[in-house]
Every structure is written in C-alpha cells, then in structure tokens.
Design a protein around this motif. Structure first.
Motif, mmCIF file in Angstrom:
data_model
loop_
_atom_site.group_PDB
_atom_site.id
_atom_site.type_symbol
_atom_site.label_atom_id
_atom_site.label_comp_id
_atom_site.label_asym_id
_atom_site.label_seq_id
_atom_site.Cartn_x
_atom_site.Cartn_y
_atom_site.Cartn_z
ATOM 1 N N LEU A 187 -8.776 31.195 24.373
ATOM 2 C CA LEU A 187 -9.157 31.853 25.616
ATOM 3 C C LEU A 187 -10.552 31.406 26.023
ATOM 4 C CD1 LEU A 187 -8.582 34.120 27.746
ATOM 5 C CD2 LEU A 187 -9.738 35.675 26.146
ATOM 6 N N LEU A 188 -10.693 30.950 27.265
ATOM 7 C CA LEU A 188 -11.994 30.646 27.864
ATOM 8 C C LEU A 188 -12.241 31.663 28.964
ATOM 9 C CD1 LEU A 188 -11.793 26.804 28.480
ATOM 10 C CD2 LEU A 188 -13.263 27.953 26.840
ATOM 11 N N THR A 189 -13.388 32.313 28.949
ATOM 12 C CA THR A 189 -13.711 33.247 30.028
ATOM 13 C C THR A 189 -14.883 32.693 30.820
ATOM 14 O OG1 THR A 189 -15.112 34.559 28.556
ATOM 15 C CG2 THR A 189 -12.836 35.263 28.817
ATOM 16 N N GLU A 209 -12.368 34.034 42.480
ATOM 17 C CA GLU A 209 -13.126 33.308 41.470
ATOM 18 C C GLU A 209 -12.309 33.166 40.187
ATOM 19 O OE1 GLU A 209 -16.534 35.809 41.087
ATOM 20 O OE2 GLU A 209 -17.542 34.890 42.787
ATOM 21 N N LEU A 210 -12.477 32.038 39.504
ATOM 22 C CA LEU A 210 -11.834 31.844 38.207
ATOM 23 C C LEU A 210 -12.404 32.852 37.222
ATOM 24 C CD1 LEU A 210 -11.957 27.954 37.956
ATOM 25 C CD2 LEU A 210 -9.930 29.364 38.357
ATOM 26 N N THR A 211 -11.536 33.498 36.458
ATOM 27 C CA THR A 211 -11.986 34.453 35.446
ATOM 28 C C THR A 211 -11.730 33.947 34.034
ATOM 29 O OG1 THR A 211 -9.884 35.660 35.409
ATOM 30 C CG2 THR A 211 -11.578 36.427 36.961
ATOM 31 N N HIS A 212 -10.623 33.235 33.855
ATOM 32 C CA HIS A 212 -10.312 32.742 32.519
ATOM 33 C C HIS A 212 -9.238 31.649 32.558
ATOM 34 C CE1 HIS A 212 -7.087 35.761 32.996
ATOM 35 N NE2 HIS A 212 -6.407 35.019 32.130
ATOM 36 N N PHE A 213 -9.194 30.908 31.470
ATOM 37 C CA PHE A 213 -8.099 29.985 31.167
ATOM 38 C C PHE A 213 -7.585 30.397 29.790
ATOM 39 C CE2 PHE A 213 -10.617 27.411 34.072
ATOM 40 C CZ PHE A 213 -9.650 26.818 34.872
ATOM 41 N N TRP A 214 -6.292 30.588 29.681
ATOM 42 C CA TRP A 214 -5.684 30.957 28.412
ATOM 43 C C TRP A 214 -4.707 29.855 28.034
ATOM 44 C CZ3 TRP A 214 -1.720 35.493 27.830
ATOM 45 C CH2 TRP A 214 -1.411 35.656 26.487
ATOM 46 N N PHE A 215 -5.001 29.192 26.926
ATOM 47 C CA PHE A 215 -4.141 28.148 26.369
ATOM 48 C C PHE A 215 -3.242 28.842 25.356
ATOM 49 C CE2 PHE A 215 -7.996 26.262 27.838
ATOM 50 C CZ PHE A 215 -7.677 24.992 28.288
ATOM 51 N N ARG A 216 -2.031 29.201 25.782
ATOM 52 C CA ARG A 216 -1.140 30.000 24.944
ATOM 53 C C ARG A 216 -0.535 29.189 23.811
ATOM 54 N NH1 ARG A 216 2.478 32.175 29.678
ATOM 55 N NH2 ARG A 216 3.226 30.116 29.251
ATOM 56 N N SER A 217 -0.326 29.883 22.694
ATOM 57 C CA SER A 217 0.496 29.325 21.628
ATOM 58 C C SER A 217 1.911 29.229 22.155
ATOM 59 C CB SER A 217 0.471 30.234 20.398
ATOM 60 O OG SER A 217 -0.840 30.411 19.946
ATOM 61 N N GLU A 218 2.702 28.317 21.656
ATOM 62 C CA GLU A 218 4.032 28.070 22.219
ATOM 63 C C GLU A 218 4.940 29.295 22.214
ATOM 64 O OE1 GLU A 218 6.087 24.583 21.650
ATOM 65 O OE2 GLU A 218 4.331 23.333 21.463
ATOM 66 N N SER A 219 4.788 30.169 21.258
ATOM 67 C CA SER A 219 5.694 31.320 21.166
ATOM 68 C C SER A 219 5.133 32.568 21.856
ATOM 69 C CB SER A 219 5.959 31.641 19.697
ATOM 70 O OG SER A 219 4.741 31.966 19.062
ATOM 71 N N THR A 220 4.003 32.455 22.510
ATOM 72 C CA THR A 220 3.328 33.621 23.076
ATOM 73 C C THR A 220 3.842 33.963 24.461
ATOM 74 O OG1 THR A 220 1.338 33.021 21.874
ATOM 75 C CG2 THR A 220 1.076 34.584 23.657
#
Length: 160
Positions: free
Chosen positions: A121-123, A147-158
């Motif tokens: 997670l990037l906030t 405005e951008l608040t976050h980027f979430w790079f999910r695990s494949e099963s999430t």
C-alpha cells in the motif's frame, strides 16, 4: 496535486517485479505516444514516477523509484465507492506550462508505504478516499476533490 476528472475503461493492469525497482504497475493503455510525467516526491522520503497518456489523460503506469517510509494503513472513513475495470483520467492542463522537451510536472506530498498481508500500500497526502478504482491487481484511491489518495498493489488472492 494533478486532479482525476473521470474514469475510462481498463482492460487490465499488471504489476512488474524488478530487483532494482520496489514497485511497478502498468495499465493497458495505448502506449504509442510519448507520455506526460508526474514526478511525486515525498516530503519525508520516497519518489514516484507516474506516466499519463498525453491525449486522453489516462494513467499509464506508476513506478516507485524510491520506497517511501513505513506508515500505517488507510483511514477509510465512510466506505469508498468501488469501481471495477476502470483507470483514472487526469486533467492534463497542468502540463501546459511544462517544458515540451521533458513534459514533466513535479509535486511534493506526504508519502508512506505499508506491507500488508493483502499486498503493498502506498498512501499519498493522507486524504480520505471517496472512490476506489480497481483494474487487475491494482486499486487506485481518489478523494472527493479528485486527488490521488493511495495505490494498492493487491496480492493475487486478495479481494478489494
């Protein structure tokens, strides 16, 4: 920050792994033109490169060049609206004053990073997300103000 003004259909996105780049995501957007660059420096560390399509304004990629400091998770507040299969579209008027040879806009915001069981997670800036836009394994958060608040790079099963 450069504003997200709307959403465009997104056929997919991928997360790329590289030993020299902490995180990298590519959205399936036309890549035939030289992108616009949004370089985001963290006020306490971290550095992101965002590429934007020069005509449509669609988010093309996000590269974390320098990982921001560890921080907590997100303060969701009310449950954000969830959009599936879309990519953010930015207001590209911000680049009108940028040097045409470089096509770069630079911003500084508070950045943080968290490794969670569900992914990375990037906030950005600590603003509460009003919308979560999911495309492939990446979720982009956007505030009521665009405005951008976050980027979430999910695990494949999430799940989102």
């Amino acid at each position: 920050m450069v504003k997200v003004t709307r959403w465009a259909p997104c056929p997919g996105a991928v997360i790329e792994q590289d030993p020299w780049i902490p995180l990298d995501a590519l959205w399936e957007v036309d890549r035939d033109l030289q992108p616009l660059y949004l370089m985001i420096s963290g006020s306490s560390g971290g550095y992101l490169e965002v590429r934007v399509h020069p005509e449509s304004g669609q988010l093309m990629s996000l590269t974390v060049i320098d990982l921001p400091p560890e921080g907590g998770g997100l303060d969701w507040g009310p449950q954000p609206e969830l959009l599936w299969g879309v990519v953010p579209v930015f207001d590209i008027s911000e680049w009108e004053d940028a040097d045409p040879a470089f096509r770069i806009v630079r911003k500084t915001v508070e950045l943080s990073h968290a490794r969670l069981p569900e992914g990375e997670l990037l906030t950005l800036g600590g603003t509460v997300a009003a919308v979560k836009a999911s495309c492939g394994p990446v979720v982009v958060g956007v505030s009521h103000q665009g405005e951008l608040t976050h980027f979430w790079f999910r695990s494949e099963s999430t799940e989102v």
